[in-house]
Design a protein around this motif. Structure first.
Motif, short mmCIF file in Angstrom:
data_model
loop_
_atom_site.label_atom_id
_atom_site.label_comp_id
_atom_site.label_asym_id
_atom_site.label_seq_id
_atom_site.Cartn_x
_atom_site.Cartn_y
_atom_site.Cartn_z
N PHE A 75 -5.70 4.47 -7.52
CA PHE A 75 -6.71 5.50 -7.36
C PHE A 75 -6.03 6.85 -7.27
O PHE A 75 -4.99 7.01 -6.62
N ASN A 76 -6.61 7.85 -7.94
CA ASN A 76 -6.08 9.20 -7.83
C ASN A 76 -7.24 10.19 -7.76
O ASN A 76 -8.30 9.97 -8.35
N GLU A 125 -3.21 16.89 -4.67
CA GLU A 125 -3.32 15.68 -5.47
C GLU A 125 -2.93 14.48 -4.62
O GLU A 125 -1.94 14.51 -3.89
N LEU A 126 -3.73 13.43 -4.72
CA LEU A 126 -3.50 12.22 -3.93
C LEU A 126 -3.55 11.00 -4.84
O LEU A 126 -4.48 10.86 -5.64
N THR A 127 -2.55 10.14 -4.73
CA THR A 127 -2.50 8.89 -5.49
C THR A 127 -2.31 7.73 -4.52
O THR A 127 -1.46 7.80 -3.62
N LEU A 149 -9.90 5.74 -11.26
CA LEU A 149 -9.81 4.47 -10.54
C LEU A 149 -9.51 3.37 -11.52
O LEU A 149 -10.19 3.23 -12.54
N GLY A 150 -8.48 2.59 -11.22
CA GLY A 150 -8.13 1.46 -12.08
C GLY A 150 -7.98 0.19 -11.28
O GLY A 150 -7.41 0.20 -10.18
N LEU A 174 0.86 -1.18 0.00
CA LEU A 174 0.00 0.00 0.00
C LEU A 174 0.90 1.23 0.00
O LEU A 174 1.75 1.39 0.88
N SER A 175 0.72 2.10 -0.99
CA SER A 175 1.56 3.30 -1.08
C SER A 175 0.71 4.53 -1.37
O SER A 175 -0.32 4.44 -2.03
N PHE A 176 1.17 5.66 -0.85
CA PHE A 176 0.48 6.94 -1.02
C PHE A 176 1.46 7.98 -1.55
O PHE A 176 2.63 7.99 -1.16
N THR A 177 0.96 8.84 -2.43
CA THR A 177 1.71 10.01 -2.86
C THR A 177 0.79 11.22 -2.74
O THR A 177 -0.31 11.22 -3.29
#
Length: 335
Positions: free
Chosen positions: A77-78, A58-60, A173-174, A16-19
């Motif tokens: 998801f972004n 912006e959130l990914t 969303l992919g 699980l990763s967040f940017t």
């Protein structure tokens, strides 16, 4: 001038990763059309004028939901929020017209919709007599407009900021699923909170009985006992003769949408079979783009824009050609 701050975070062994990225930018000396006095001999000129602020977040998120075994599932998801605002023009009270329906105005987003605001539909003659003066021929079934300047008369001076073509947020969303040699990917995207001025509605929502109309006109006002859905007034030939039709919120719609952007199903042949054909890899696939769009917008496509890449005219749609739905069958061969 621009400033950014960001953060990357990974958890659970990178499953699980967040940017996250926040930004703020100021643009100065924008090229905009400025109206000139008629004595100059010109209607307008392009000048370096104005200052605009853009800020957002912006959130990914990337997630490996199921990563072991024959079945695997990954999600991307972004989402992004952006706000823009005109900070200054040639004066604090200045307003620059960017299209027939939009303005750049201090304190509002660029290309904000400035229109006559419809409050409802007159039901009785008594209601008309108690309302600000419009055209003397107005009767029950006609639109009731907001008297913005409070002078008791409705005219184009009562236009006011009623919306923006810029979404409150955009998202995507992919999901990718795989089971042994099969793989399925589904991607969606959408916007929320933006408005579109459907200029094409001046033709097929005008209730004038000349051109074909959209089905929603069937719910128009017919009488006080049959008021319809409250969105469309009585049928009238040449409603512009009463002063207003185009340039009102009658043709301003919510442009929010959710679109199934792409669906792809593939099968990769086993290497034992492929090697016999003296190939490195072989797969077949079927793909559909723009499969379906969920929206309340009545035009062809909520992403359509007559202004093209001209940001000053974003959100105006006169029957813009829609994104096509395409079907593709393919074969991938690696020698």
């Amino acid at each position: 001038m621009q400033s950014n701050i960001g953060m990357d975070l990974s958890l659970f062994h990178n499953r699980l990763s967040f940017t996250v990225d926040a930004y703020q930018a100021y643009k100065k000396n924008l090229l905009l059309n400025v109206t000139l006095p008629s004595a100059s001999g010109f209607g307008s000129s392009v000048q370096n004028i104005g200052e605009v602020e853009n800020k957002g977040l912006e959130l990914t998120i990337n997630s490996q939901n199921i990563g072991k075994g024959p079945f695997q599932w990954n999600t991307d998801f972004n989402i992004s929020w952006n706000r823009n605002k005109v900070l200054s023009l040639n004066s604090d009270a200045a307003r620059i017209v960017t299209s027939d329906y939009q303005v750049a105005q201090v304190g509002s987003p660029i290309s904000s919709f400035r229109l006559l605001n419809i409050l409802g539909i007159f039901q009785t003659q008594e209601e008309i007599s108690k309302s600000p003066l419009q055209n003397p021929r107005v009767q029950p079934g006609d639109y009731k407009y907001q008297d913005v300047d409070g002078n008791g008369t409705i005219n184009t001076s009562d236009k006011t900021i009623v919306g923006s073509p810029w979404p409150k947020f955009t998202w995507g969303l992919g999901n990718r699923f795989s089971y042994k040699n099969f793989a399925l990917s589904v991607s969606l995207n959408g916007t929320y909170g933006n408005q579109i001025y459907f200029q094409g509605g001046e033709v097929n929502l005008n209730d004038a009985g000349v051109q074909n109309q959209l089905a929603s006109i069937a719910n128009r006002w017919r009488s006080p006992d049959s008021p319809g859905d409250g969105l469309y007034g009585r049928a009238i030939r040449n409603d512009y003769a009463f002063g207003f039709s185009a340039g009102t919120t009658k043709y301003l719609f919510d442009g929010s949408f959710t679109r199934i952007r792409d669906v792809n199903l593939s099968y990769t042949f086993p290497t034992t079979m492929v090697s016999k054909l003296k190939l490195q890899a072989l797969s077949v696939y079927a793909d559909v783009t723009n499969l379906y769009t969920f929206t309340k917008y009545p035009g062809y496509d909520p992403e359509g824009s007559t202004g093209g890449d001209n940001l000053a005219k974003s959100g105006v749609d006169f029957f813009s050609y829609p994104n096509p739905r395409t079907y593709t069958l393919g074969l991938r061969v690696t020698f």
